[in-house]
Scaffold this active site. Structure first.
Site, PDB file in Angstrom:
ATOM      1  N   CYS A 181      42.516  47.711  44.482  1.00 26.75           N
ATOM      2  CA  CYS A 181      42.046  46.793  45.586  1.00 26.75           C
ATOM      3  C   CYS A 181      42.978  46.408  46.522  1.00 26.75           C
ATOM      4  O   CYS A 181      43.905  45.524  46.470  1.00 26.75           O
ATOM      5  CB  CYS A 181      41.255  45.305  44.972  1.00 26.75           C
ATOM      6  SG  CYS A 181      40.921  44.165  46.064  1.00 26.75           S
ATOM      7  N   CYS A 209      43.125  42.526  46.979  1.00 25.96           N
ATOM      8  CA  CYS A 209      43.832  41.922  46.080  1.00 25.96           C
ATOM      9  C   CYS A 209      45.433  42.141  46.178  1.00 25.96           C
ATOM     10  O   CYS A 209      46.030  41.067  45.582  1.00 25.96           O
ATOM     11  CB  CYS A 209      43.605  42.888  44.751  1.00 25.96           C
ATOM     12  SG  CYS A 209      41.762  42.638  44.134  1.00 25.96           S
TER      13      CYS A 209
END
Length: 106
Positions: free
Chosen positions: A27, A30
């Protein structure tokens, strides 16, 4: 004497506020959270524990707290959810969230 490993529930059932970052290695947003969390940790020091939980390696914890997207940040204290938000959150906002939802002051 044997020491039993700490579980996720042991971790969040603490008087100390615990900010959990539910993330995934694949991600992009993230990955953006990593330096933000480091900055937040610098500002709050020992007053909050910051924990990263990989949703792919810990699907039970993610599903228990209905994490549908990553990153999702959840602030716990004494096992209770005090705040949660999905997406990238700036450090100054995280510090404010911890201060406003707990007895912690920077």
């Amino acid at each position: 004497m044997s020491t039993k490993p700490m579980t996720f529930n042991d971790l969040i059932n603490s008087d100390q506020p615990v900010l959990v970052d539910f993330f995934a290695t694949w991600c992009g947003p993230c990955q953006m959270m990593q330096p933000i969390l480091q900055d937040t940790a610098r500002q709050l020091g020992e007053r909050v524990k910051i924990v990263k939980v990989d949703v792919d390696k810990n699907p039970y914890a993610a599903s228990t707290y209905q994490v549908r997207g990553v990153p999702t940040l959840i602030l716990f204290q004494n096992g209770k959810v005090l705040w949660r938000q999905s997406g990238v959150v700036p450090a100054h906002q995280l510090v404010k969230v911890v201060e406003e939802n707990t007895a912690v002051k920077a």
